[in-house]
Design a protein around this motif. Structure first.
Motif, mmCIF file in Angstrom:
data_model
loop_
_atom_site.group_PDB
_atom_site.id
_atom_site.type_symbol
_atom_site.label_atom_id
_atom_site.label_comp_id
_atom_site.label_asym_id
_atom_site.label_seq_id
_atom_site.Cartn_x
_atom_site.Cartn_y
_atom_site.Cartn_z
ATOM 1 N N GLU A 142 0.842 -1.193 0.000
ATOM 2 C CA GLU A 142 0.000 0.000 0.000
ATOM 3 C C GLU A 142 0.879 1.245 0.000
ATOM 4 O O GLU A 142 1.881 1.315 0.719
ATOM 5 C CB GLU A 142 -0.917 0.028 1.227
ATOM 6 N N PRO A 143 0.540 2.256 -0.780
ATOM 7 C CA PRO A 143 1.340 3.483 -0.797
ATOM 8 C C PRO A 143 1.178 4.259 0.507
ATOM 9 O O PRO A 143 0.135 4.191 1.165
ATOM 10 C CB PRO A 143 0.777 4.261 -1.985
ATOM 11 N N LEU A 144 2.212 4.974 0.878
ATOM 12 C CA LEU A 144 2.188 5.794 2.083
ATOM 13 C C LEU A 144 2.364 7.249 1.650
ATOM 14 O O LEU A 144 3.476 7.683 1.351
ATOM 15 C CB LEU A 144 3.307 5.379 3.042
ATOM 16 N N ALA A 145 1.285 7.973 1.598
ATOM 17 C CA ALA A 145 1.315 9.361 1.131
ATOM 18 C C ALA A 145 1.087 10.283 2.322
ATOM 19 O O ALA A 145 -0.048 10.672 2.618
ATOM 20 C CB ALA A 145 0.265 9.586 0.054
ATOM 21 N N LEU A 146 2.167 10.615 3.018
ATOM 22 C CA LEU A 146 2.030 11.446 4.210
ATOM 23 C C LEU A 146 1.613 12.869 3.863
ATOM 24 O O LEU A 146 1.049 13.582 4.705
ATOM 25 C CB LEU A 146 3.343 11.451 4.992
#
Length: 379
Positions: free
Chosen positions: A73-77
């Motif tokens: 899963e991408p982690l887009a902070l």
């Protein structure tokens, strides 16, 4: 307070391989690792993730660890409003600030985060893996069974009974499960943080952690999302009490005596509320036992100077989960090995802590510094 009718209701009963008590970074790391290994797990979290939580800086290596945990899963902070961190500046050991940039870090930049929002983000990922999570819930009873545990909890939906083969203690400093098992906590100091959350001064655009040593301890400032700033004084409880630092007026007066930070931030607005938190260096005498393992701050608390709280939580959660998977699969030494590794890791941390404080000798006669310069690792 619960009504008699609430208490009298029969509890719902649910069975899992592992119950994780505590829904912070360490507990959620453990839960994700467990379900990916094929075990069933659930999480009990005492809050709804709205109260303030300490831990505002995500180091580059911690960010990489977090990405690895959540992959694919991408982690887009950025979408959470978190801020890229360019590094840190420390006035430590001399009057001249020392700069450490993340630009050359192989893991990239760090992040300035709102910790409660980071934990809530991880909780959403855990729930996306079909892990049951009860928020605003507290454990009211722990009981060993012939095989495993019985856990009773108070939840907003009513009483709950969980049956499991093993427990993860992710309850932070209180170490609720370990204390139930009779494990002692060993303390090395009485460090305490006193923090204020403020609006960032107009024009203040710095994206770095700033640390400044002073005679009474040390301060740090870090930007937060939504135009805010956290400003924290770290010292021993008795030193803070003696100098009135647990009250806004005394705390503000001590800030005005700093050189780098007060010059950079200017006069502070009136501070109405302070966040006070014990954060002493300490560890459990044993970080694991028969059918349980402690993670994160429950296992050991490190000086915030190490900037390792989130990273330690992620790693210990993962390692404890792997040890429990092995133990439940018949490996009788897995939890003992986990306990031994935590003790070795803590010893290495103590040497690093001692070396870092030894770099600051300008106020060696002051109580805070004298205690750290004169303390052996085996204290």
């Amino acid at each position: 307070m619960d009504t008699p009718d609430f208490e009298a209701r029969p509890p719902r009963v649910s069975s899992h391989d592992v119950v994780v008590v505590g829904g912070g970074v360490a507990g959620l790391s453990a839960a994700l690792t467990l379900v990916r290994a094929g075990l069933s797990a659930c999480v009990l979290e005492r809050t709804d993730y709205s109260p303030w939580r300490p831990g505002e800086t995500l180091s580059p290596v911690a960010y990489a660890e977090l990405q690895q945990l959540l992959a694919p899963e991408p982690l887009a902070l950025e979408t959470e409003g978190f801020l890229v961190s360019h590094g840190l500046e420390a006035t430590w050991g001399s009057e001249q600030p020392h700069h450490h940039s993340f630009l050359t870090n192989p893991y990239g930049s760090g992040w300035h985060v709102e910790r409660r929002h980071l934990d809530a983000l991880l909780a959403r990922h855990v729930q996306a893996h079909q892990v049951p999570m009860w928020r605003q819930s507290c454990v009211t009873h722990l009981e060993r069974r012939e095989r495993g545990w019985r856990v009773r909890a108070r939840t907003p939906e009513g009483p709950l009974e969980l049956r499991c083969s093993a427990l993860v203690d992710a309850t932070g400093r209180s170490a609720q499960v370990a204390r139930h098992c009779g494990v002692r906590r060993l303390d090395w100091d009485e460090l305490c943080s006193v923090s204020a959350i403020l609006d960032r001064p107009p024009g203040h655009q710095e994206r770095q952690l700033v640390v400044e040593a002073t005679p009474l301890g040390w301060w740090y400032a870090a930007p937060l999302p939504q135009g805010r700033l956290i400003l924290t004084l770290m010292s021993d409880v008795d030193v803070l009490e003696r100098h009135g630092a647990l009250k806004p007026a005394g705390w503000s007066a001590l800030f005005s005596s700093t050189r780098q930070l007060s010059g950079r931030l200017g006069p502070l607005p009136a501070v109405a509320r302070l966040q006070v938190r014990r954060c002493e260096t300490s560890r459990l005498e044993h970080a694991a036992g028969a059918d349980w393992a402690a993670v994160g701050d429950a296992a050991a608390m490190w000086d915030p100077l190490s900037s390792s709280g989130i990273l330690k939580g992620l790693r210990t959660g993962r390692e404890a989960a792997r040890a429990l998977v092995a133990a439940l699969g018949g490996d009788g030494g897995a939890l003992k090995d986990y306990d031994r590794r935590r003790a070795e890791e803590f010893t290495h941390y103590l040497f690093a802590r001692q070396a870092h404080y030894a770099q600051e000798r300008r106020w060696a006669g002051e109580d805070f510094w004298r205690r750290r310069l004169g303390t052996s690792v085996a204290a």
